[in-house]
Design a protein around this motif. Structure first.
Motif, PDB file in Angstrom:
ATOM      1  N   ARG A   1       0.713  -1.349  -0.007  1.00 22.60           N
ATOM      2  CA  ARG A   1      -0.064  -0.244   0.081  1.00 22.60           C
ATOM      3  C   ARG A   1       0.809   1.342  -0.089  1.00 22.60           C
ATOM      4  N   TYR A   2       2.035   1.218  -0.090  1.00 22.68           N
ATOM      5  CA  TYR A   2       3.135   2.383  -0.067  1.00 22.68           C
ATOM      6  C   TYR A   2       4.509   1.668   0.039  1.00 22.68           C
ATOM      7  N   PRO A   3       5.408   2.648  -0.150  1.00 23.14           N
ATOM      8  CA  PRO A   3       6.757   1.790  -0.464  1.00 23.14           C
ATOM      9  C   PRO A   3       7.065   1.283   0.712  1.00 23.14           C
ATOM     10  N   GLY A   4       7.783   0.357   0.899  1.00 22.08           N
ATOM     11  CA  GLY A   4       8.407  -0.483   2.060  1.00 22.08           C
ATOM     12  C   GLY A   4       7.117  -1.224   2.928  1.00 22.08           C
ATOM     13  N   SER A   5       5.996  -1.159   2.606  1.00 18.86           N
ATOM     14  CA  SER A   5       4.896  -2.030   3.161  1.00 18.86           C
ATOM     15  C   SER A   5       5.215  -3.294   3.151  1.00 18.86           C
ATOM     16  N   ALA A   6       4.760  -4.148   3.969  1.00 21.90           N
ATOM     17  CA  ALA A   6       4.545  -5.516   3.955  1.00 21.90           C
ATOM     18  C   ALA A   6       3.545  -6.122   2.868  1.00 21.90           C
ATOM     19  N   HIS A   7       3.945  -7.126   2.490  1.00 21.43           N
ATOM     20  CA  HIS A   7       2.860  -7.743   1.574  1.00 21.43           C
ATOM     21  C   HIS A   7       1.613  -8.329   2.219  1.00 21.43           C
ATOM     22  N   GLY A   8       0.608  -8.438   1.398  1.00 21.31           N
ATOM     23  CA  GLY A   8      -0.750  -8.622   1.909  1.00 21.31           C
ATOM     24  C   GLY A   8      -0.605 -10.244   2.227  1.00 21.31           C
ATOM     25  N   GLY A   9      -1.843 -10.519   2.981  1.00 21.88           N
ATOM     26  CA  GLY A   9      -1.902 -11.927   3.612  1.00 21.88           C
ATOM     27  C   GLY A   9      -1.745 -13.090   2.336  1.00 21.88           C
ATOM     28  N   THR A  10      -2.467 -12.986   1.231  1.00 19.40           N
ATOM     29  CA  THR A  10      -2.218 -13.751   0.255  1.00 19.40           C
ATOM     30  C   THR A  10      -0.837 -13.999  -0.281  1.00 19.40           C
ATOM     31  N   ALA A  11      -0.267 -12.908  -0.585  1.00 21.46           N
ATOM     32  CA  ALA A  11       1.116 -13.222  -1.072  1.00 21.46           C
ATOM     33  C   ALA A  11       1.908 -13.737  -0.024  1.00 21.46           C
ATOM     34  N   LEU A  12       2.047 -13.365   1.356  1.00 16.76           N
ATOM     35  CA  LEU A  12       2.933 -13.635   2.396  1.00 16.76           C
ATOM     36  C   LEU A  12       2.587 -15.195   2.602  1.00 16.76           C
ATOM     37  N   ALA A  13       1.459 -15.710   2.331  1.00 15.88           N
ATOM     38  CA  ALA A  13       1.402 -17.234   2.562  1.00 15.88           C
ATOM     39  C   ALA A  13       1.506 -17.751   1.346  1.00 15.88           C
ATOM     40  N   LEU A  14       1.434 -17.591   0.251  1.00 15.36           N
ATOM     41  CA  LEU A  14       2.160 -18.022  -0.899  1.00 15.36           C
ATOM     42  C   LEU A  14       3.648 -18.276  -0.917  1.00 15.36           C
ATOM     43  N   VAL A  15       4.206 -17.192  -0.458  1.00 13.18           N
ATOM     44  CA  VAL A  15       5.809 -17.232  -0.435  1.00 13.18           C
ATOM     45  C   VAL A  15       6.116 -18.203   0.813  1.00 13.18           C
ATOM     46  N   LYS A  16       5.526 -18.176   2.117  1.00 13.87           N
ATOM     47  CA  LYS A  16       5.702 -19.050   2.941  1.00 13.87           C
ATOM     48  C   LYS A  16       5.779 -20.623   2.517  1.00 13.87           C
ATOM     49  N   GLU A  17       4.408 -20.831   1.694  1.00 14.54           N
ATOM     50  CA  GLU A  17       4.485 -22.285   1.134  1.00 14.54           C
ATOM     51  C   GLU A  17       5.350 -22.618   0.235  1.00 14.54           C
ATOM     52  N   ALA A  18       5.783 -21.661  -0.782  1.00 13.05           N
ATOM     53  CA  ALA A  18       6.844 -22.067  -1.740  1.00 13.05           C
ATOM     54  C   ALA A  18       8.118 -22.229  -1.050  1.00 13.05           C
ATOM     55  N   GLU A  19       8.396 -21.645   0.023  1.00 11.71           N
ATOM     56  CA  GLU A  19       9.603 -21.748   0.572  1.00 11.71           C
ATOM     57  C   GLU A  19      10.049 -22.756   1.564  1.00 11.71           C
ATOM     58  N   ALA A  20       8.664 -23.379   2.130  1.00 15.34           N
ATOM     59  CA  ALA A  20       8.824 -24.315   3.030  1.00 15.34           C
ATOM     60  C   ALA A  20       9.475 -25.675   2.358  1.00 15.34           C
ATOM     61  N   LYS A  21      10.322 -26.193   2.990  1.00 18.16           N
ATOM     62  CA  LYS A  21      10.975 -27.722   2.749  1.00 18.16           C
ATOM     63  C   LYS A  21       9.862 -28.684   2.676  1.00 18.16           C
ATOM     64  N   PRO A  22      10.023 -29.744   1.956  1.00 16.51           N
ATOM     65  CA  PRO A  22      11.082 -29.289   0.559  1.00 16.51           C
ATOM     66  C   PRO A  22      10.482 -28.460  -0.611  1.00 16.51           C
ATOM     67  N   VAL A  23      11.445 -27.654  -1.119  1.00 17.66           N
ATOM     68  CA  VAL A  23      11.013 -26.758  -2.213  1.00 17.66           C
ATOM     69  C   VAL A  23      10.638 -27.556  -3.374  1.00 17.66           C
ATOM     70  N   SER A  24       9.618 -27.244  -4.223  1.00  8.90           N
ATOM     71  CA  SER A  24       9.317 -27.858  -5.467  1.00  8.90           C
ATOM     72  C   SER A  24      10.261 -27.435  -6.513  1.00  8.90           C
ATOM     73  N   PRO A  25      10.635 -28.561  -7.176  1.00  8.98           N
ATOM     74  CA  PRO A  25      11.483 -28.331  -8.717  1.00  8.98           C
ATOM     75  C   PRO A  25      10.594 -27.938  -9.735  1.00  8.98           C
ATOM     76  N   LEU A  26       9.275 -27.996  -9.672  1.00  9.92           N
ATOM     77  CA  LEU A  26       8.571 -27.894 -10.648  1.00  9.92           C
ATOM     78  C   LEU A  26       7.512 -26.710 -10.678  1.00  9.92           C
ATOM     79  N   LEU A  27       7.578 -26.129  -9.520  1.00  8.33           N
ATOM     80  CA  LEU A  27       6.582 -25.001  -9.166  1.00  8.33           C
ATOM     81  C   LEU A  27       7.200 -23.882  -9.011  1.00  8.33           C
ATOM     82  N   GLU A  28       6.812 -22.589  -9.348  1.00 12.20           N
ATOM     83  CA  GLU A  28       7.161 -21.270  -8.940  1.00 12.20           C
ATOM     84  C   GLU A  28       6.292 -20.502  -8.523  1.00 12.20           C
ATOM     85  N   ALA A  29       6.889 -19.560  -7.387  1.00 14.42           N
ATOM     86  CA  ALA A  29       5.700 -18.664  -6.849  1.00 14.42           C
ATOM     87  C   ALA A  29       6.477 -17.278  -7.111  1.00 14.42           C
ATOM     88  N   HIS A  30       5.484 -16.263  -7.551  1.00 18.04           N
ATOM     89  CA  HIS A  30       5.739 -14.998  -8.073  1.00 18.04           C
ATOM     90  C   HIS A  30       4.861 -14.243  -7.578  1.00 18.04           C
TER      91      HIS A  30
END
Length: 264
Positions: free
Chosen positions: A89-118
């Motif tokens: 919502r402004y420079p330096g603000s945190a990501h919203g809940g959807t984006a945070l949850a997606l990144v957390k799942e993508a970075e959780a071990k084991p990381v998928s070699p088939l899927l990307e999160a952006h």
């Protein structure tokens, strides 16, 4: 083993899966990437216009997108990518809940070699739609929408903050001159409240005075329904060129190719 047999029994040869918050988001991302390639606004990527895209869109809903990603990550039988806007919502603000949850799942071990999160570094997907396209849609809708868009573009077309503009909700006078970081950001851009202390609204929903006018929430739906590519000019790339570039590279990296290319 015959190629046809492999095609029939391996889901890895299915079209890659594009996981998004809703169907229109997915259609918009694909159309935007194709429009950018065809418009040659990013000259080094213009050659991609000859490359077909192959995909299955899987809408996950905002708060369930990370769950959809987790499901396909656990199955490990599809190539693909998940895309979400940042809701910053402004420079330096945190990501919203959807984006945070997606990144957390993508970075959780084991990381998928088939899927990307952006995560796109824009507040909403509408901030990615070329301004020339939004202008055309606003004029098509009614004079009020057209006038509102002209005001927004006048305020932000040369600003580095286009990606933070709340296109659908606008900015109300009530949101200015408060202590939050977001309020301070918009107060620096739009100025302090102009209403007298006795006339100030007690709640945001009671404030009908906009310093940044809202546009219709149908902009996205109308954009994806149009049959042609988006209208894209060089000026449209101002302040979103890097975002566009990352999106184009992602989609043409993961979703390029026809069925025959995939099977062979």
């Amino acid at each position: 083993m015959p190629a046809k047999s492999v095609e029939q029994h391996s889901s890895l040869l299915s079209a890659p899966i594009l996981m998004v918050e809703n169907l229109n988001d997915g259609l918009c991302y694909v159309k935007l990437a194709q429009s950018i390639a065809n418009a040659k606004v990013l000259p080094d990527l213009a050659w991609l216009k000859a490359v077909p895209l192959r995909y299955d869109i899987a809408p996950g809903g905002g708060h369930t997108l990370s769950g959809l990603f987790a499901y396909h990550k656990a199955r490990s039988d599809r190539l693909g990518a998940a895309i979400a806007d940042s809701d910053c919502r402004y420079p330096g603000s945190a990501h919203g809940g959807t984006a945070l949850a997606l990144v957390k799942e993508a970075e959780a071990k084991p990381v998928s070699p088939l899927l990307e999160a952006h995560v796109l570094d824009v507040r909403t997907i509408e901030n990615c739609i070329p301004r020339a396209e939004i202008r055309s849609i606003a004029k098509e809708m009614d004079p009020v929408q057209a006038q509102r868009f002209e005001q927004i573009e006048k305020q932000f077309s040369t600003s580095s903050h286009w990606k933070f503009v709340p296109i659908k909700s606008g900015v109300r006078c009530f949101e200015l001159s408060q202590n939050s970081a977001e309020s301070i950001f918009w107060t620096e851009i739009c100025g302090k409240r102009t209403c007298t202390s006795g006339a100030q609204c007690a709640k945001k929903r009671d404030c009908s005075s906009y310093v940044v006018p809202p546009l219709s929430d149908q902009i996205l739906a109308r954009a994806v329904r149009r049959s042609d590519f988006f209208s894209v000019t060089e000026r449209c790339a101002d302040n979103v060129a890097d975002t566009w570039r990352r999106l184009v590279i992602l989609l043409y990296s993961v979703f390029c190719g026809s069925e025959r290319i995939t099977v062979l």
